[in-house]
Motif scaffolding. Sequence first.
Motif, mmCIF file in Angstrom:
data_model
loop_
_atom_site.group_PDB
_atom_site.id
_atom_site.type_symbol
_atom_site.label_atom_id
_atom_site.label_comp_id
_atom_site.label_asym_id
_atom_site.label_seq_id
_atom_site.Cartn_x
_atom_site.Cartn_y
_atom_site.Cartn_z
ATOM 1 N N VAL A 161 0.551 -1.236 0.111
ATOM 2 C CA VAL A 161 0.304 0.172 -0.033
ATOM 3 C C VAL A 161 1.074 1.031 -0.396
ATOM 4 O O VAL A 161 0.407 2.131 -0.746
ATOM 5 N N SER A 190 -0.944 1.417 -11.205
ATOM 6 C CA SER A 190 -1.437 1.018 -9.928
ATOM 7 C C SER A 190 -2.074 -0.086 -10.127
ATOM 8 O O SER A 190 -1.929 -0.957 -8.998
ATOM 9 N N LEU A 219 2.459 1.883 -3.433
ATOM 10 C CA LEU A 219 1.593 1.810 -4.489
ATOM 11 C C LEU A 219 1.126 3.657 -4.462
ATOM 12 O O LEU A 219 1.184 4.361 -5.149
ATOM 13 N N LEU A 266 -1.394 -6.606 -4.069
ATOM 14 C CA LEU A 266 -2.050 -6.794 -2.923
ATOM 15 C C LEU A 266 -3.464 -7.597 -2.757
ATOM 16 O O LEU A 266 -3.351 -7.915 -1.671
ATOM 17 N N LEU A 324 -1.958 -3.279 -7.517
ATOM 18 C CA LEU A 324 -3.082 -3.874 -6.729
ATOM 19 C C LEU A 324 -3.722 -5.066 -6.742
ATOM 20 O O LEU A 324 -3.750 -6.022 -5.584
#
Lengths: 417, 288
Positions: free
Chosen positions: B213, B275, B216, B282, B279
């Motif tokens: 996070v 991104s 990012l 993530l 993600l």
Amino acid sequence: MNIRVRIACMVLAAILIGPVGGAPVAAAPGETISLAFLAGYKEDVLRANISKFEQSTGVHVQIDASPYDDLYKKTLLSLSTSANRYDVLFMDEPWVPALADFLAPLDDVTKQIDLGDFVPSTVAAGRYRGKLYALPVDPNVQLFIYRKDVFQQRGLKVPDTWDDVLRDAQMLNDPAKGVAGIVTTAGSDQQTGLYMLLLMWSYGGDVLDKNDRPSAETPEARRGAGEFVQLLKYAPPSVQSYSFADVNKAVQLGKAVMAIQWASGARPMEDPANSTVAGKLGYALMPKGPAGRDPMRGVWTIGVAAKTSHKDAAAKFVQWITGKEFGTTAALYPATSSAIHSPRVSVLQDPKVDAALPYAPALLANLKIARSRTRVPQWPDIQEALRQAAAKISTGAISVPDGLKELDASLGRIMAK
Amino acid sequence: MVRYARGGLPWLAPGIAFLLLIDLFPLAYAVVISLYSWWLVRPSETHLIGLGNYVGLVTDPQVAHDTAVSAVFMAGAVSLELVAGLFLAVVFAQRARVFDLVRPVILLPLFITPVVSGTMWRLMFHPDLGIVNYYLRRIGIAGPPWLSDPGLAMVALILLDAWRTIPFMFLVLHAGIVSQPHEFFEAAMVDGAGAWQTFWHITLPLLRYIMVVAVLIRAMDAFREFDIFYVLTSGGPGTATETIQMLNYRIFGFGRVGLASALSTLTLVLVAAMSLALLRLLARERAA
């Protein structure tokens, strides 16, 4: 919809629309004009004196000062959209052709001004396609600056040609003592492109030909740009990161014997509190090359928006800021940085001004023969292409012929847009 | 999936309207503008050129160069910030009173605006007047020309950005470390794990989600960075540190609205793609 909801909606709409809608409104009791101005030392001079204009005319001036890059953006946005944010605009002369369509011709204003007192080349700065769209306020021009004391000690004459400059720079360059033969900008600063252009002019080159076609790849342009690169060999070791302010610092600290700098940078060099060489500097005509002597002109001008609803008040302001009284006051303003120099011959030859500004005679002499950058609306884009090419050439990232070839291609794209 | 009562929509309407007004409408408008040749100097000559602006940008070597500069800066700055931020977070997770006193000092750069810090570091890196070369000279090292050497100018920018944003990484990662369950560490201690083993096999795996996070957020910021480049190097020396944001700033400055909008849209696509990749990473971490 009941009445309370309607009122609430109207209030909300008023809040949302209020700040963004509508043209500037005249403030009671007198008119208010909005002025786009350059932030910094020129702004300081203006703000210190603006009350004199307001008291004598009853016109209030709302000054919106911005840094150089933002000023052009804000001016262009205000003029070319329905924003109508500004009534009066302070413009660098290369912007005039781009903005002329949105400016009011100043023929009526000039009837009440003694144009004969202005250095003729400064008035030309506001002219485009035969019409006068702006009047000069601050006549900037590039100066050749040298250390009088060092030249006297070494028995040297003031350089008259670029070859003289190169020879003297080589002779006086002393890296061991941290003293450079000459200082100018190199690298990414936009001045680098302008200094390279100055040399290109002296050797008969230019970025556009007489028909506004790209012409950066000529042998003359190559020779001029090549001479510029040669000069940089005798500049401070970190010249590739130098900006306008760094050139000043180098001169003020006595770390360079010669410099090419705009007149607007000369004032702090003569300030004993901030300069170790105050009183030791000489200012000369820009050296010449095989094609002649061409100091570059960069006059700051004042114009009026065509759409303004305050034409008379704006005209009064133009008369005041270009007047002899403001010019003298501005030239004598005790600025720690540079001041606004008047474009009027009578001010530049005033003994009080000459005493305060040792470079005033050189400023006047260079202005009289100064050359303007090509007057085309695309000039801001061209200057950026020139900056990029000069930045790469001056840092050795690209050779002079390749850099000028790249520049020529960029100019072709810009002029075709 | 959360289900809302039927009557909830009117309550969401102001938020949706706000989002449309300040976010989606300008975005859509910028995309539309990007299809036009629109020069503010000649507004009457505005005309539709379809993908002309995009073709011009994609084939322009300057755009490719500036995108690469942005990417190099992003990779260098975020890597350094992650390593330094993690190191500080681990150190400050130890219980020592002195850390309570030092912590606010570490956070100070976060409160300095980028333009001010850029100006400050420009002076610090000045070859003759700067404090960096002054102290290097004092210890017998000739100070390098920080801002006039293409490689060193990028190093200077990365150092400045790291100085500004390591505190952010530190804060996020520190919060992650101190909230990790004690049981794992107690079990590791009982099993005789050393400090490095505990860090490598417990702290780091538990922190991975938060790290992604933080990376990012920082990567998106770093790719869009403008201020410090503008103040510290202005894209120089030459065009060595000119980023895609600086190019866009200049294009817009000359009133080339259509072209500037096309470049903004391209940047948005690049950042969105980046991104999305992070993600997905993530999501995998979350599933694991």
